[in-house]
Scaffold this motif. Structure first.
Motif, PDB file in Angstrom:
ATOM      1  N   GLN A  61      -5.695  -3.611   5.295  1.00  0.00           N
ATOM      2  CA  GLN A  61      -4.151  -2.200   5.225  1.00  0.00           C
ATOM      3  C   GLN A  61      -4.393  -1.101   3.931  1.00  0.00           C
ATOM      4  OE1 GLN A  61      -1.025  -2.491   7.228  1.00  0.00           O
ATOM      5  NE2 GLN A  61      -2.667  -4.195   7.883  1.00  0.00           N
ATOM      6  N   ILE A 110      -6.166  -8.012   2.999  1.00  0.00           N
ATOM      7  CA  ILE A 110      -5.891  -6.782   2.432  1.00  0.00           C
ATOM      8  C   ILE A 110      -6.801  -5.800   2.672  1.00  0.00           C
ATOM      9  CG2 ILE A 110      -6.249  -6.511  -0.384  1.00  0.00           C
ATOM     10  CD1 ILE A 110      -5.589  -9.127  -0.632  1.00  0.00           C
ATOM     11  N   GLN A 111      -7.814  -5.603   3.013  1.00  0.00           N
ATOM     12  CA  GLN A 111      -9.074  -4.638   3.708  1.00  0.00           C
ATOM     13  C   GLN A 111      -8.203  -3.456   4.761  1.00  0.00           C
ATOM     14  OE1 GLN A 111     -12.653  -7.098   3.471  1.00  0.00           O
ATOM     15  NE2 GLN A 111     -13.127  -6.098   1.736  1.00  0.00           N
ATOM     16  N   ARG A 154      -2.871  -0.715  -8.393  1.00  0.00           N
ATOM     17  CA  ARG A 154      -3.543  -2.144  -8.457  1.00  0.00           C
ATOM     18  C   ARG A 154      -2.745  -2.970  -7.581  1.00  0.00           C
ATOM     19  NH1 ARG A 154      -7.356  -4.511 -11.695  1.00  0.00           N
ATOM     20  NH2 ARG A 154      -8.109  -5.878 -10.171  1.00  0.00           N
ATOM     21  N   LEU A 155      -3.114  -3.963  -6.951  1.00  0.00           N
ATOM     22  CA  LEU A 155      -2.808  -5.159  -6.261  1.00  0.00           C
ATOM     23  C   LEU A 155      -2.992  -6.425  -6.806  1.00  0.00           C
ATOM     24  CD1 LEU A 155      -0.561  -6.371  -3.232  1.00  0.00           C
ATOM     25  CD2 LEU A 155      -3.340  -6.944  -2.567  1.00  0.00           C
ATOM     26  N   VAL A 208     -11.181  -5.101  -3.120  1.00  0.00           N
ATOM     27  CA  VAL A 208     -11.348  -6.172  -2.853  1.00  0.00           C
ATOM     28  C   VAL A 208     -11.719  -7.187  -3.285  1.00  0.00           C
ATOM     29  CG1 VAL A 208      -9.905  -8.298  -1.285  1.00  0.00           C
ATOM     30  CG2 VAL A 208      -9.373  -5.449  -0.742  1.00  0.00           C
ATOM     31  N   PHE A 221      -6.794  -1.047   0.961  1.00  0.00           N
ATOM     32  CA  PHE A 221      -7.288  -1.259  -0.165  1.00  0.00           C
ATOM     33  C   PHE A 221      -8.418  -0.988  -0.451  1.00  0.00           C
ATOM     34  CE2 PHE A 221      -2.555  -2.850  -0.402  1.00  0.00           C
ATOM     35  CZ  PHE A 221      -2.327  -2.339  -1.563  1.00  0.00           C
ATOM     36  N   SER A 267      -7.128  -9.396  -5.811  1.00  0.00           N
ATOM     37  CA  SER A 267      -7.021  -7.791  -6.262  1.00  0.00           C
ATOM     38  C   SER A 267      -7.084  -6.688  -5.497  1.00  0.00           C
ATOM     39  CB  SER A 267      -6.643  -7.771  -8.035  1.00  0.00           C
ATOM     40  OG  SER A 267      -8.321  -7.740  -7.717  1.00  0.00           O
ATOM     41  N   GLY A 268      -6.671  -5.212  -5.678  1.00  0.00           N
ATOM     42  CA  GLY A 268      -7.442  -4.356  -4.989  1.00  0.00           C
ATOM     43  C   GLY A 268      -6.708  -2.926  -5.632  1.00  0.00           C
ATOM     44  N   TRP A 269      -7.480  -1.896  -4.928  1.00  0.00           N
ATOM     45  CA  TRP A 269      -6.772  -0.997  -5.562  1.00  0.00           C
ATOM     46  C   TRP A 269      -6.580  -0.436  -4.295  1.00  0.00           C
ATOM     47  CZ3 TRP A 269      -7.265  -0.169 -10.657  1.00  0.00           C
ATOM     48  CH2 TRP A 269      -7.407  -1.007 -10.991  1.00  0.00           C
ATOM     49  N   ARG A 270      -5.356   0.547  -4.720  1.00  0.00           N
ATOM     50  CA  ARG A 270      -4.879   1.781  -3.656  1.00  0.00           C
ATOM     51  C   ARG A 270      -5.433   2.902  -3.876  1.00  0.00           C
ATOM     52  NH1 ARG A 270      -2.348   6.300  -1.102  1.00  0.00           N
ATOM     53  NH2 ARG A 270      -0.150   6.161  -0.874  1.00  0.00           N
ATOM     54  N   HIS A 313       1.191  -0.841   0.313  1.00  0.00           N
ATOM     55  CA  HIS A 313      -0.414   0.084   0.378  1.00  0.00           C
ATOM     56  C   HIS A 313       0.697   1.430   0.392  1.00  0.00           C
ATOM     57  CE1 HIS A 313      -2.542   3.115   1.086  1.00  0.00           C
ATOM     58  NE2 HIS A 313      -3.792   2.225   0.920  1.00  0.00           N
TER      59      HIS A 313
END
Length: 254
Positions: free
Chosen positions: A231, A228-229, A168-169, A236, A233, A250-253, A160
């Motif tokens: 942190q 992940i959430q 994108r993660l 998710v 993002f 996957s997730g977005w910053r 992050h």
């Protein structure tokens, strides 16, 4: 010597396969595993997954949607498999960070053999303390490496930190959530066949026994999604693949 206080970092442990080891020792143990198998790592990936890992990584690349302006950080990128795929799909610069210099050495050699002389940077480093500036990359990937990290949530927090807003993660990892109909066969393969292959092909049955154990100790996909959430993002998502043997998160910053 003073005895560590209960709950102190000195007393804390981490899983190394089915063993609990001091957290301070896990990083070195993981490095030893991958130094041992580096020369046969790619061949073993093909053998132990019957080549299916190529489809999983292709899905990761499609998720990232490479463009020439995109800068990817590939963590635990070792022998450069994801980096090469990203470049060949039209992606821009890639920075590969791996804990094990021996893996990076093989990655550089493979990139040269593939004619990829530019556009990939290689750095020895720790997923929990990345050698990159804040908000410096457009995408972050880690394929089959997060379960080897001592503190996975710390590594996700680092992801992050280094991603630009809108970055994108992508986390590709083996999963313990195998469908019931596959679980017995999968266990037999993991704990009998895989170490045997490791001994015959890579000369190291113990490292591949650890890798099988590490999958069983890793959080289930829905738990990883929650990590992940936590942190920071957004958006998710997870995609189970091949009967739950692997999962792509996957997730977005934002």
């Amino acid at each position: 010597m003073a005895k560590p206080e209960p709950g102190s970092d000195n007393e804390a442990t981490a899983s190394f396969g089915y063993r609990e080891v001091p957290k301070a020792d896990k990083r070195g143990l993981v490095r030893d595993v991958f130094e041992s198998v580096a020369g046969r790592y790619d061949l073993m990936n093909d053998l132990m997954s019957a080549g299916i890992h190529r489809l999983w990584k292709a899905a990761l690349i499609r998720l990232l949607k490479p463009t020439p302006s995109m800068h990817l950080l590939d963590v635990a990128g070792g022998t450069g498999d994801v980096a090469q795929r990203f470049r060949q799909a039209g992606g821009g610069r890639v920075t590969v960070v791996d804990l094990t210099p021996e893996m990076l050495s093989h990655g550089r050699a493979r990139a040269v053999d593939a004619g990829l002389l530019d556009g990939i940077d290689w750095a020895a480093g720790d997923a929990e303390a990345l050698p990159l500036a804040d908000r410096s990359v457009d995408a972050y990937s880690i394929a089959f490496g997060l379960r080897n990290v001592t503190e996975p949530e710390t590594a996700l927090g680092e992801a992050h930190r280094v991603l630009r807003p809108g970055g994108r993660l992508a986390v590709l990892e083996f999963s313990p959530a195998v469908l019931p109909g596959l679980s017995q066969v999968y266990d037999l393969y993991s704990f009998r066949v895989l170490p045997l292959l490791g001994g015959l092909v890579a000369g190291d049955a113990g490292s591949y026994r650890y890798l099988a154990e590490s999958i069983r100790r890793f959080p289930r996909p829905e738990v990883l999604a929650e990590m992940i959430q936590r942190q920071g993002f957004a958006g998710v998502r997870l995609q189970a693949m091949t009967g739950g043997i692997a999962a792509l998160h996957s997730g977005w910053r934002v």
